[in-house]
Design a protein around this motif. Structure first.
Motif, PDB file in Angstrom:
ATOM      1  N   PRO A  29       0.817  -1.257  -0.075  1.00  0.00           N
ATOM      2  CA  PRO A  29       0.015   0.005   0.153  1.00  0.00           C
ATOM      3  C   PRO A  29       0.764   1.295   0.164  1.00  0.00           C
ATOM      4  O   PRO A  29       0.676   2.245  -0.767  1.00  0.00           O
ATOM      5  CB  PRO A  29      -0.719   0.057   1.280  1.00  0.00           C
ATOM      6  N   PHE A  30       2.133   1.198   0.972  1.00  0.00           N
ATOM      7  CA  PHE A  30       2.633   2.661   0.929  1.00  0.00           C
ATOM      8  C   PHE A  30       3.499   2.845  -0.372  1.00  0.00           C
ATOM      9  O   PHE A  30       3.565   4.042  -0.764  1.00  0.00           O
ATOM     10  CB  PHE A  30       3.524   2.698   2.334  1.00  0.00           C
ATOM     11  N   LYS A  32       2.484   1.617  -3.353  1.00  0.00           N
ATOM     12  CA  LYS A  32       1.576   1.933  -4.393  1.00  0.00           C
ATOM     13  C   LYS A  32       1.123   3.326  -4.528  1.00  0.00           C
ATOM     14  O   LYS A  32       0.901   3.745  -5.518  1.00  0.00           O
ATOM     15  CB  LYS A  32       0.181   0.955  -4.166  1.00  0.00           C
ATOM     16  N   SER A  33       0.919   3.826  -3.534  1.00  0.00           N
ATOM     17  CA  SER A  33       0.345   5.388  -3.301  1.00  0.00           C
ATOM     18  C   SER A  33       1.559   6.164  -3.851  1.00  0.00           C
ATOM     19  O   SER A  33       1.323   7.337  -4.622  1.00  0.00           O
ATOM     20  CB  SER A  33      -0.020   5.605  -2.088  1.00  0.00           C
ATOM     21  N   LYS A  36       2.141   5.834  -7.357  1.00  0.00           N
ATOM     22  CA  LYS A  36       0.769   5.923  -8.210  1.00  0.00           C
ATOM     23  C   LYS A  36       0.421   4.655  -9.372  1.00  0.00           C
ATOM     24  O   LYS A  36       0.322   5.057 -10.316  1.00  0.00           O
ATOM     25  CB  LYS A  36       0.680   7.160  -8.611  1.00  0.00           C
TER      26      LYS A  36
END
Length: 68
Positions: A29-30, A32-33, A36
């Motif tokens: 998740p970290f 991925k953000s 982007k």
């Protein structure tokens, strides 16, 4: 002499680590953000794997019949 990844342990380690890092960038998740990125849909992933497999098979057949 053909290159064999199984006999070269350092090369195998590099390949495994690079694949794991790519998966981490796409699915954690970290990361991925930060980057982007979004994972490919299942259908697109299957098409990609099928195309890569077909390419591998064609190269092996060409090598067998036409030599190198």
């Amino acid at each position: 002499m053909a290159f064999a990844i199984i006999t070269n342990t350092l090369m195998m380690l590099v390949v495994v680590v690079s694949v794991l890092l790519q998966l981490a960038v796409i699915y954690l998740p970290f990361t991925k953000s930060f980057f982007k990125l979004v994972p490919l849909p299942n259908e697109d992933l299957q098409i990609s794997v099928a195309a890569d497999s077909l390419e591998f098979i064609v190269i092996k057949v060409v090598k067998k019949f036409f030599g190198r």
